[in-house]
Design a protein around this motif. Sequence first.
Motif, PDB file in Angstrom:
ATOM      1  N   MET A 135      52.740   5.561  15.410  1.00 37.22           N
ATOM      2  CA  MET A 135      52.128   6.110  16.621  1.00 37.22           C
ATOM      3  C   MET A 135      52.667   7.496  16.956  1.00 37.22           C
ATOM      4  SD  MET A 135      51.871   4.333  20.383  1.00 37.22           S
ATOM      5  CE  MET A 135      53.646   4.221  20.618  1.00 37.22           C
ATOM      6  N   THR A 136      53.977   7.662  16.872  1.00 33.53           N
ATOM      7  CA  THR A 136      54.605   8.922  17.277  1.00 33.53           C
ATOM      8  C   THR A 136      54.750   9.918  16.138  1.00 33.53           C
ATOM      9  OG1 THR A 136      56.838   8.061  16.857  1.00 33.53           O
ATOM     10  CG2 THR A 136      55.921   7.746  19.070  1.00 33.53           C
ATOM     11  N   GLY A 137      54.668   9.421  14.903  1.00 33.52           N
ATOM     12  CA  GLY A 137      54.885  10.294  13.760  1.00 33.52           C
ATOM     13  C   GLY A 137      56.345  10.638  13.564  1.00 33.52           C
ATOM     14  N   LYS A 138      57.224   9.914  14.260  1.00 39.65           N
ATOM     15  CA  LYS A 138      58.662  10.165  14.148  1.00 39.65           C
ATOM     16  C   LYS A 138      59.358   8.961  13.517  1.00 39.65           C
ATOM     17  CE  LYS A 138      58.648  12.917  18.390  1.00 39.65           C
ATOM     18  NZ  LYS A 138      59.126  13.001  19.800  1.00 39.65           N
ATOM     19  N   THR A 139      60.344   9.228  12.709  1.00 39.24           N
ATOM     20  CA  THR A 139      61.119   8.161  12.087  1.00 39.24           C
ATOM     21  C   THR A 139      62.303   7.811  12.982  1.00 39.24           C
ATOM     22  OG1 THR A 139      60.522   8.943   9.884  1.00 39.24           O
ATOM     23  CG2 THR A 139      62.424   7.464  10.045  1.00 39.24           C
ATOM     24  N   LEU A 140      62.418   6.549  13.337  1.00 42.09           N
ATOM     25  CA  LEU A 140      63.531   6.100  14.165  1.00 42.09           C
ATOM     26  C   LEU A 140      64.818   6.123  13.347  1.00 42.09           C
ATOM     27  CD1 LEU A 140      61.804   3.057  15.905  1.00 42.09           C
ATOM     28  CD2 LEU A 140      62.471   5.200  17.016  1.00 42.09           C
ATOM     29  N   ASN A 141      65.927   6.294  14.050  1.00 37.71           N
ATOM     30  CA  ASN A 141      67.236   6.284  13.407  1.00 37.71           C
ATOM     31  C   ASN A 141      67.480   4.908  12.779  1.00 37.71           C
ATOM     32  OD1 ASN A 141      70.205   5.629  13.380  1.00 37.71           O
ATOM     33  ND2 ASN A 141      70.355   7.754  13.989  1.00 37.71           N
ATOM     34  N   ASN A 142      67.771   4.881  11.480  1.00 33.12           N
ATOM     35  CA  ASN A 142      67.967   3.609  10.775  1.00 33.12           C
ATOM     36  C   ASN A 142      69.100   2.784  11.373  1.00 33.12           C
ATOM     37  OD1 ASN A 142      65.895   3.885   8.912  1.00 33.12           O
ATOM     38  ND2 ASN A 142      67.167   4.974   7.440  1.00 33.12           N
ATOM     39  N   ASN A 143      70.177   3.462  11.771  1.00 30.04           N
ATOM     40  CA  ASN A 143      71.300   2.746  12.370  1.00 30.04           C
ATOM     41  C   ASN A 143      70.912   2.123  13.709  1.00 30.04           C
ATOM     42  OD1 ASN A 143      73.065   3.368  10.277  1.00 30.04           O
ATOM     43  ND2 ASN A 143      73.762   5.264  11.244  1.00 30.04           N
ATOM     44  N   ALA A 144      70.078   2.832  14.454  1.00 32.38           N
ATOM     45  CA  ALA A 144      69.628   2.315  15.749  1.00 32.38           C
ATOM     46  C   ALA A 144      68.738   1.089  15.560  1.00 32.38           C
ATOM     47  CB  ALA A 144      68.885   3.400  16.525  1.00 32.38           C
ATOM     48  N   VAL A 145      67.841   1.138  14.585  1.00 36.55           N
ATOM     49  CA  VAL A 145      66.951   0.000  14.312  1.00 36.55           C
ATOM     50  C   VAL A 145      67.765  -1.202  13.831  1.00 36.55           C
ATOM     51  CG1 VAL A 145      65.055  -0.841  12.872  1.00 36.55           C
ATOM     52  CG2 VAL A 145      64.963   1.466  13.837  1.00 36.55           C
ATOM     53  N   ASP A 146      68.731  -0.942  12.959  1.00 38.36           N
ATOM     54  CA  ASP A 146      69.603  -2.014  12.474  1.00 38.36           C
ATOM     55  C   ASP A 146      70.396  -2.629  13.632  1.00 38.36           C
ATOM     56  OD1 ASP A 146      71.116  -3.448  10.227  1.00 38.36           O
ATOM     57  OD2 ASP A 146      72.751  -2.417  11.272  1.00 38.36           O
ATOM     58  N   THR A 147      70.894  -1.787  14.526  1.00 38.49           N
ATOM     59  CA  THR A 147      71.642  -2.271  15.686  1.00 38.49           C
ATOM     60  C   THR A 147      70.752  -3.099  16.604  1.00 38.49           C
ATOM     61  OG1 THR A 147      73.082  -0.321  15.596  1.00 38.49           O
ATOM     62  CG2 THR A 147      73.060  -1.549  17.659  1.00 38.49           C
ATOM     63  N   ALA A 148      69.512  -2.700  16.746  1.00 39.45           N
ATOM     64  CA  ALA A 148      68.563  -3.451  17.580  1.00 39.45           C
ATOM     65  C   ALA A 148      68.327  -4.847  17.022  1.00 39.45           C
ATOM     66  CB  ALA A 148      67.243  -2.689  17.679  1.00 39.45           C
ATOM     67  N   ASN A 149      68.176  -4.949  15.715  1.00 38.17           N
ATOM     68  CA  ASN A 149      68.007  -6.268  15.091  1.00 38.17           C
ATOM     69  C   ASN A 149      69.268  -7.114  15.259  1.00 38.17           C
ATOM     70  OD1 ASN A 149      65.305  -6.228  13.911  1.00 38.17           O
ATOM     71  ND2 ASN A 149      66.060  -4.575  12.632  1.00 38.17           N
ATOM     72  N   ASN A 150      70.433  -6.476  15.132  1.00 36.35           N
ATOM     73  CA  ASN A 150      71.709  -7.140  15.356  1.00 36.35           C
ATOM     74  C   ASN A 150      71.783  -7.656  16.801  1.00 36.35           C
ATOM     75  OD1 ASN A 150      75.204  -6.040  14.972  1.00 36.35           O
ATOM     76  ND2 ASN A 150      74.344  -8.041  15.321  1.00 36.35           N
ATOM     77  N   GLU A 151      71.282  -6.855  17.721  1.00 29.57           N
ATOM     78  CA  GLU A 151      71.314  -7.206  19.150  1.00 29.57           C
ATOM     79  C   GLU A 151      70.515  -8.479  19.436  1.00 29.57           C
ATOM     80  OE1 GLU A 151      69.813  -5.253  23.328  1.00 29.57           O
ATOM     81  OE2 GLU A 151      70.677  -3.928  21.817  1.00 29.57           O
ATOM     82  N   LEU A 152      69.367  -8.628  18.803  1.00 34.46           N
ATOM     83  CA  LEU A 152      68.565  -9.850  18.997  1.00 34.46           C
ATOM     84  C   LEU A 152      69.368 -11.084  18.613  1.00 34.46           C
ATOM     85  CD1 LEU A 152      64.922  -9.128  17.747  1.00 34.46           C
ATOM     86  CD2 LEU A 152      65.734  -9.314  20.092  1.00 34.46           C
ATOM     87  N   SER A 153      70.067 -10.994  17.486  1.00 37.01           N
ATOM     88  CA  SER A 153      70.856 -12.119  16.999  1.00 37.01           C
ATOM     89  C   SER A 153      72.019 -12.429  17.935  1.00 37.01           C
ATOM     90  CB  SER A 153      71.382 -11.795  15.597  1.00 37.01           C
ATOM     91  OG  SER A 153      72.277 -12.788  15.151  1.00 37.01           O
ATOM     92  N   VAL A 154      72.743 -11.383  18.349  1.00 36.36           N
ATOM     93  CA  VAL A 154      73.901 -11.578  19.231  1.00 36.36           C
ATOM     94  C   VAL A 154      73.465 -12.149  20.578  1.00 36.36           C
ATOM     95  CG1 VAL A 154      75.711 -10.379  20.523  1.00 36.36           C
ATOM     96  CG2 VAL A 154      75.319  -9.822  18.115  1.00 36.36           C
ATOM     97  N   THR A 155      72.393 -11.616  21.129  1.00 36.04           N
ATOM     98  CA  THR A 155      71.901 -12.107  22.424  1.00 36.04           C
ATOM     99  C   THR A 155      71.521 -13.578  22.333  1.00 36.04           C
ATOM    100  OG1 THR A 155      71.030  -9.890  22.891  1.00 36.04           O
ATOM    101  CG2 THR A 155      70.296 -11.669  24.325  1.00 36.04           C
ATOM    102  N   SER A 156      70.952 -13.963  21.211  1.00 40.84           N
ATOM    103  CA  SER A 156      70.615 -15.372  21.004  1.00 40.84           C
ATOM    104  C   SER A 156      71.863 -16.244  20.972  1.00 40.84           C
ATOM    105  CB  SER A 156      69.828 -15.533  19.698  1.00 40.84           C
ATOM    106  OG  SER A 156      69.543 -16.885  19.458  1.00 40.84           O
ATOM    107  N   ASP A 157      72.933 -15.751  20.315  1.00 41.70           N
ATOM    108  CA  ASP A 157      74.198 -16.500  20.273  1.00 41.70           C
ATOM    109  C   ASP A 157      74.789 -16.660  21.675  1.00 41.70           C
ATOM    110  OD1 ASP A 157      74.100 -16.793  17.541  1.00 41.70           O
ATOM    111  OD2 ASP A 157      75.350 -15.040  17.105  1.00 41.70           O
ATOM    112  N   VAL A 158      74.692 -15.601  22.474  1.00 45.26           N
ATOM    113  CA  VAL A 158      75.179 -15.667  23.853  1.00 45.26           C
ATOM    114  C   VAL A 158      74.369 -16.693  24.643  1.00 45.26           C
ATOM    115  CG1 VAL A 158      75.503 -14.386  26.015  1.00 45.26           C
ATOM    116  CG2 VAL A 158      75.985 -13.269  23.820  1.00 45.26           C
ATOM    117  N   ALA A 159      73.058 -16.693  24.413  1.00 48.83           N
ATOM    118  CA  ALA A 159      72.175 -17.620  25.136  1.00 48.83           C
ATOM    119  C   ALA A 159      72.509 -19.081  24.845  1.00 48.83           C
ATOM    120  CB  ALA A 159      70.724 -17.330  24.772  1.00 48.83           C
ATOM    121  N   LYS A 160      72.942 -19.354  23.623  1.00 51.61           N
ATOM    122  CA  LYS A 160      73.312 -20.733  23.269  1.00 51.61           C
ATOM    123  C   LYS A 160      74.482 -21.215  24.110  1.00 51.61           C
ATOM    124  CE  LYS A 160      71.735 -20.294  18.479  1.00 51.61           C
ATOM    125  NZ  LYS A 160      72.168 -20.094  17.062  1.00 51.61           N
TER     126      LYS A 160
END
Length: 293
Positions: A151-176
Motif C-alpha cells: 500500500m505504501t510502497g515502503k519496506t518495513l524495518n525487518n527487525n521491527a517486523v520480527d519484534t512485532a511477531n515476537n511481541e504476539l508470542s510474549v503477550t500470549s504467554d503473559v495472558a496465560k
Amino acid sequence: MKMKKMLFALLTLAMVMPVTNVKADSEAYLVLGKDLNANEKATVLKLLGVENENDYNVSYVTHDEEKKYLSSYISASQIGSRALSSVLLEQMDTNSGITVETKNITYVTEKMYQNALITAGVKDVKLTVAGPFKISGTAALVAATKSYEIMTGKTLNNNAVDTANNELSVTSDVAKETGSKDDAADLVAALKQNVASMGDDYTREKGKEALKEIENKQNIQLNEDTEKKILDLMDKIKGINLDEDALKTQAKNIYESIKGYADIINKNKGILTTIASKVKEFLSTIINFFTGK
C-alpha cells in the motif's frame, strides 16, 4: 458549431469528474490466505465485507511465509499447516491511529494486533482480520505487514517486523498467567511506553523495575521465565527506537486505558520539573534585582 461546443464541454466534464471504484488503485488492500478453498474464500470475503475482489488490490500470503516469520516464536500447532488468515487493510487519515476488527480469530485479540502493528512500524490504518472458521490468526500479522508495504510502497524495518511477531508470542504467554489477554496487552503496551520514554537512558535493570511496578499496579505476579521473555522483548524494542508519541497516537484506546501505570518510570518527572522551574524563577529574580529591572 453549438454541437461542437457541447461535445467539447462534455469531454471536459468527463475528464475532471472523479473516478469511482478506485479501491484497486489506492484505498483498500486485500491479502488472502493462499490455502483457502473456494468455499472458505467466499466465507472470508463475506466476513471482510468484500463483494467483488476485483475492486481491491489482491495478494496472497503463503504457509512458507508464515513459518518464516513466526516459527521462532509460535508453536507449529498454533501456526497450523495451511495459510488461512486473511486481512483487509485500509489507509486512514494521518494521525487517525490504528483500528482493528477480528472475525473468527481466537488466539490474537484486537489489542494484540494493534500493539504489534505499531511495533512493526505501521501507521494510520484500519485492519480487518478474518478466518473461514475459528482459527488462531497468528499469521494475519504477516499478511497485514505485507499489505502495508504494498500500500505504501515502503519496506518495513525487518527487525521491527520480527519484534512485532515476537511481541504476539510474549503477550500470549503473559495472558496465560494473567488469565486476561486484554490485561496482558495493556501490560506490554505500558512497558513499551516506558522503554520509549527512557530513550538512551534505558537499561534492562530499569526495564525490570518498571515491569515490577506495573505488575504491582495490575495486582499480578509473573513467573521469572515470563518476565525474562518480556525483558528480552523490551531489549529488542529499545533497538528499533519506537517513538513514544507515535505509540500514543496510533493506539489511543489502549493508552487511555493504561494511564494509571503507563508512566511508572517518569513518576518523579513532574516534581523535578516543578523544582527546576522554581529555581529558574529564583535566579531570574536575583538577576533582575541587580540589573535594576
